[in-house]
Design an enzyme around this catalytic site. Structure first.
Site, PDB file in Angstrom:
ATOM      1  N   GLY A 294      50.385  35.511  35.136  1.00 47.75           N
ATOM      2  CA  GLY A 294      51.513  35.562  34.064  1.00 47.75           C
ATOM      3  C   GLY A 294      51.537  34.510  33.015  1.00 47.75           C
ATOM      4  O   GLY A 294      52.764  34.503  33.562  1.00 47.75           O
TER       5      GLY A 294
ATOM      6  N   CYS B  25      50.442  40.753  37.522  1.00 47.02           N
ATOM      7  CA  CYS B  25      51.454  39.999  37.251  1.00 47.02           C
ATOM      8  C   CYS B  25      52.304  39.209  38.445  1.00 47.02           C
ATOM      9  O   CYS B  25      51.535  39.616  38.844  1.00 47.02           O
ATOM     10  CB  CYS B  25      52.443  40.685  36.531  1.00 47.02           C
ATOM     11  SG  CYS B  25      52.110  41.854  35.176  1.00 47.02           S
TER      12      CYS B  25
ATOM     13  N   THR C   1      39.796  27.715  40.119  1.00 47.28           N
ATOM     14  CA  THR C   1      39.668  28.534  40.618  1.00 47.28           C
ATOM     15  C   THR C   1      38.135  27.994  41.748  1.00 47.28           C
ATOM     16  O   THR C   1      37.704  28.368  42.432  1.00 47.28           O
ATOM     17  CB  THR C   1      39.689  30.444  40.583  1.00 47.28           C
ATOM     18  OG1 THR C   1      40.559  30.035  39.751  1.00 47.28           O
ATOM     19  CG2 THR C   1      39.697  31.124  41.260  1.00 47.28           C
TER      20      THR C   1
ATOM     21  N   ASN D 248      54.027  44.909  39.388  1.00 43.87           N
ATOM     22  CA  ASN D 248      52.808  44.483  39.302  1.00 43.87           C
ATOM     23  C   ASN D 248      51.368  45.164  39.451  1.00 43.87           C
ATOM     24  O   ASN D 248      51.581  46.774  40.325  1.00 43.87           O
ATOM     25  CB  ASN D 248      52.483  43.611  40.148  1.00 43.87           C
ATOM     26  CG  ASN D 248      50.916  42.516  40.034  1.00 43.87           C
ATOM     27  OD1 ASN D 248      50.482  43.042  39.327  1.00 43.87           O
ATOM     28  ND2 ASN D 248      50.992  42.539  41.298  1.00 43.87           N
ATOM     29  N   GLY D 249      50.720  45.981  38.535  1.00 45.76           N
ATOM     30  CA  GLY D 249      49.662  46.403  38.855  1.00 45.76           C
ATOM     31  C   GLY D 249      49.087  47.700  37.140  1.00 45.76           C
ATOM     32  O   GLY D 249      49.877  47.335  36.469  1.00 45.76           O
TER      33      GLY D 249
ATOM     34  N   TYR E 117      39.906  35.243  42.681  1.00 50.45           N
ATOM     35  CA  TYR E 117      40.430  34.571  40.732  1.00 50.45           C
ATOM     36  C   TYR E 117      42.073  34.309  41.025  1.00 50.45           C
ATOM     37  O   TYR E 117      42.171  32.981  41.023  1.00 50.45           O
ATOM     38  CB  TYR E 117      39.795  35.032  39.813  1.00 50.45           C
ATOM     39  CG  TYR E 117      39.882  34.736  38.592  1.00 50.45           C
ATOM     40  CD1 TYR E 117      39.800  33.709  38.032  1.00 50.45           C
ATOM     41  CD2 TYR E 117      41.469  35.881  38.373  1.00 50.45           C
ATOM     42  CE1 TYR E 117      40.055  33.156  36.672  1.00 50.45           C
ATOM     43  CE2 TYR E 117      42.343  35.091  36.810  1.00 50.45           C
ATOM     44  CZ  TYR E 117      41.264  33.427  36.035  1.00 50.45           C
ATOM     45  OH  TYR E 117      41.769  33.726  35.312  1.00 50.45           O
TER      46      TYR E 117
ATOM     47  N   ASP F 101      30.911  29.327  39.025  1.00 52.26           N
ATOM     48  CA  ASP F 101      32.600  29.646  38.544  1.00 52.26           C
ATOM     49  C   ASP F 101      32.890  31.201  39.399  1.00 52.26           C
ATOM     50  O   ASP F 101      32.447  31.565  39.747  1.00 52.26           O
ATOM     51  CB  ASP F 101      32.594  30.211  37.131  1.00 52.26           C
ATOM     52  CG  ASP F 101      33.850  30.146  36.730  1.00 52.26           C
ATOM     53  OD1 ASP F 101      34.634  30.057  37.317  1.00 52.26           O
ATOM     54  OD2 ASP F 101      33.735  31.039  35.532  1.00 52.26           O
ATOM     55  N   ASP F 102      34.269  30.998  39.258  1.00 56.00           N
ATOM     56  CA  ASP F 102      34.577  32.474  40.263  1.00 56.00           C
ATOM     57  C   ASP F 102      33.884  33.837  39.775  1.00 56.00           C
ATOM     58  O   ASP F 102      33.728  34.576  41.106  1.00 56.00           O
ATOM     59  CB  ASP F 102      36.345  32.565  40.758  1.00 56.00           C
ATOM     60  CG  ASP F 102      36.538  32.612  38.361  1.00 56.00           C
ATOM     61  OD1 ASP F 102      37.132  33.633  38.380  1.00 56.00           O
ATOM     62  OD2 ASP F 102      37.366  31.042  38.754  1.00 56.00           O
TER      63      ASP F 102
END
Length: 501
Positions: free
Chosen positions: A28, A2, A303, A101-102, A257, A365-366
Site C-alpha cells: 500500500g 493493505c 514480480t 486488510n480486506g 503478485y 508478466d504476473d
C-alpha cells in the site's frame, strides 16, 4: 490489499513498527499510520503518503509505548482522503484502534444497522471504520473494568456472524493488548512470531512473514481462518477458533503478485510457488506450441522475474533483463486513476534496445488486468526493434472484479472480460498470448503445502465464496469507476447521514 502490523514488546515499538511498514510498503502506497500505547494513553500519526513521507523524527518521538499497530493503505473504492488513513480509533469500549486488510461486502447494510440499532455514527466511506465499530459493539456487552481473553474471542465470534467479505485485522485495546484475527475463509493473510530478548519475549503480527524475519522474529505460524489471537500487554498469548465452519480460501493473487517473493504465506514459500508458475507456463508452451520461435525471455520487473527465469530455463532459451526500472515510481497496478497509471508506465520502465533488436521476444508478466501496462510495454518492445512480441501471463485471464480488497475494477474495465485469448493478444498488440491454466496455478501453490485445497480464484472464475447478489456488483461498478475516483475531493469527507434514514 493493505499492509498491517502489530507489536507487543518489552521496549518501545515505534521504530520497529516503522521498519515493519517499510518492509510491507509494496502492499500500500496511498497512506500510512501508526498508533502506540503506553498502557494508559494512545499516540497516533497517520497521513497520506509513503512511510518515509508520513513519519519524521519529531512524529516518531511522539509515538510512545511498548505496544502498537500500523497500517499501509491501498485504495480500492471510495475516497483517498487523509481522514480515511488507518488505524481508526473508537473510544468506547476500552479505547480500540484497528487496522484492516480486506473488504467487507455488506458494509453498506452494516453502516445502517450500526446507526439504527447501536447508535454508532460512521464518519468515513471506509468499511474498516464499520468493522471497527462492529467489533467495538460486540465488546460493548461486557461491563468489567478490564476486558478478558474469553470476552475478546466472543466479540470476534460476533464479528464473524455479522460481517461478510475478507478481513485480516490487527486491533489494539489501549490498556489490555493486541488482537489479531482472520475471516472464516482466511482470504487475507496474517502471521505471528516471537523474539526472545534479555527483557523477555516480544511478539509481532503482520500481513507477511518478511516483516517478522527482517527484525529478528521467529515465525510461529499463520493465524488460521476464523481464528483470533490476543497478546496481552504483559506478553501472555491466548488463541481460539472463533468461527463455526472455517475453511481455507486464501486469495491466490497473494502468491501471483502481492506478496514479496521472500515471504511465506500459509506455509507456502512465495518464491518457490512463482518458480513453479514459470515452469508450468513453459510446459504449456511446449505442449501447445512445439515449434515456437522464441529467441529470448524477458520479465516485466519486478514480480514476474522468478517465473520468467524458470520459464526460460525450462524452454532452454536465454533469459535477459530488457527493462530498467525506475525504483522511485510506485506499483502502477495499485495507483488510483487510469490517467495516472498510463502516465507512469513509460516513466517507470525504460527498455534496453540491444535486448530486443531483431529478436522474437517472450515478455512475461504476473498478470494482465486492465491491459494498460501490457499495451505500453508491448509497444516499447516493438519500438526497440523486436521482430515479434509474445506475451505470457503467470496467472489465468482476469475476467471478473475482485470484491475482497483488491482494486480489480468493474468488469468492463478488465481487458479479458468477454474476450478470448486471441482477442486479448490483439488488444494489447502482441503476436501471441499465453495464459497460465488455473489448474497449473493452483498446483504451483499446493505443491508447497498439500493441506491447502481451495483458494479464492474469483477474479478468474467469477465464483465468490461469500455469495454476493447482483446488486452488490452494480454498486461496486459505480464506486470503482476510475472517473468517479478522479473526481472525488480528496481533502475532506462530508458527514453524511443519508445511509441511516
Amino acid at each position: 490489499m493493505c499492509g498491517i502490523i502489530g507489536i507487543v514488546s518489552n521496549e518501545a515499538v515505534n521504530q520497529e513498527l516503522y521498519d515493519g511498514l517499510l518492509v510491507l510498503q509494496h502492499r500500500g502506497q496511498d497512506a500510512a499510520g501508526i498508533v502506540t500505547s503506553d498502557g494508559k494513553r494512545l499516540y497516533i500519526r497517520r497521513k497520506n503518503g509513503l512511510v518515509t513521507d508520513v513519519f519524521h523524527e519529531n512524529s516518531m518521538r511522539r509515538l510512545v509505548g511498548n505496544m502498537g499497530i500500523g497500517h499501509l493503505r491501498y485504495p480500492t473504492a471510495g475516497s483517498s482522503s487523509n481522514s480515511e488513513a488507518q488505524p481508526f480509533y473508537v473510544n468506547s469500549p476500552y479505547g480500540i484502534s484497528l487496522a484492516h486488510n480486506g473488504n467487507l461486502t455488506n458494509a453498506h447494510d452494516l453502516k445502517k444497522e450500526l446507526y439504527k440499532t447501536d447508535r454508532r455514527h460512521i464518519n468515513t466511506n471506509s468499511d474498516s471504520e464499520v468493522l471497527l465499530n462492529i467489533f467495538a459493539q460486540e465488546l460493548q456487552h461486557y461491563k468489567e473494568y478490564r476486558v478478558t481473553p474469553s470476552e475478546i474471542f466472543s466479540a470476534v465470534s460476533g464479528v464473524h456472524k455479522r460481517c461478510k467479505g475478507a478481513y485480516a485485522v490487527i486491533a489494539m485495546i489501549t490498556r489490555d493488548g493486541v488482537v489479531g484475527f482472520r475471516d472464516p475463509y482466511g482470504i487475507r493473510p496474517l502471521v505471528y512470531g516471537k523474539r526472545e530478548t534479555k527483557k523477555g519475549t516480544d511478539y509481532m503480527l503482520a500481513s507477511e512473514s518478511v516483516a517478522l524475519v527482517t527484525q529478528g522474529y521467529e515465525i510461529v505460524r499463520d493465524i488460521e481462518p476464523g481464528e483470533a489471537i490476543f497478546i496481552s500487554h504483559e506478553g501472555k498469548v491466548h488463541t481460539q477458533q472463533c468461527a463455526d465452519n472455517p475453511v481455507y480460501n486464501t486469495c491466490i493473487f497473494e502468491y501471483v503478485y502481492f506478496a514479496r517473493p521472500d515471504s511465506v504465506i500459509d506455509n507456502v514459500f512465495v518464491h518457490k510457488a512463482r518458480m513453479r508458475m514459470g515452469h508450468n507456463l513453459a510446459e504449456k508452451v511446449i505442449r501447445e506450441w512445439e515449434n515456437h520461435d522464441i529467441d529470448v525471455v524477458i520479465p516485466i520487473p519486478d514480480t514476474s522475474r522468478t517465473s520468467a527465469h524458470e520459464m526460460a530455463l525450462t524452454l532452454g532459451v536465454p533469459y535477459r533483463e530488457g527493462f530498467i526500472k525506475n525504483r522511485y515510481i510506485g506499483r502502477t497496478f495499485i495507483m488510483p486513476g487510469q490517467t495516472l497509471r498510463k502516465k507512469s508506465v513509460r516513466r517507470k520502465l525504460n527498455p534496453l534496445d540491444i535486448e530486443f533488436k531483431g529478436k522474437n521476444v517472450m515478455l512475461v508478466d504476473d498478470s494482465i488486468v486492465r491491459g494498460t501496462t501490457s499495451q505500453e510495454i508491448v509497444q516499447m518492445a516493438r519500438d526497440s526493434g523486436a521482430k515479434k512480441v509474445y506475451f505470457a501471463s503467470a496467472s489465468p485471464a482476469v475476467r471478473y472484479p475482485n470484491i475482497y480488497g483488491i482494486d480489480m475494477p468493474a468488469a468492463n474495465e478488465l481487458i479479458a472480460h468477454g474476450k478470448t485469448e486471441a482477442e486479448v493478444a490483439t488488444a494489447i498488440g502482441a503476436d501471441r498470448l499465453v495464459y497460465q491454466e488455473l489448474d497449473d496455478l493452483i498446483a504451483a501453490i499446493t505443491a508447497g503445502n498439500t493441506t491447502l485445497k481451495t483458494f479464492d480464484c474469483s477474479v478468474f472464475t467469477g465464483k465468490y465464496v461469500t455469495g454476493e447478489s447482483d446488486g452488490y456488483f452494480t454498486d461496486l461498478e459505480e464506486k470503482r469507476a476510475d472517473q468517479s475516483k478522479e473526481e472525488q475531493h480528496e481533502d475532506m469527507v462530508a458527514i453524511d447521514l443519508s445511509d441511516s434514514d
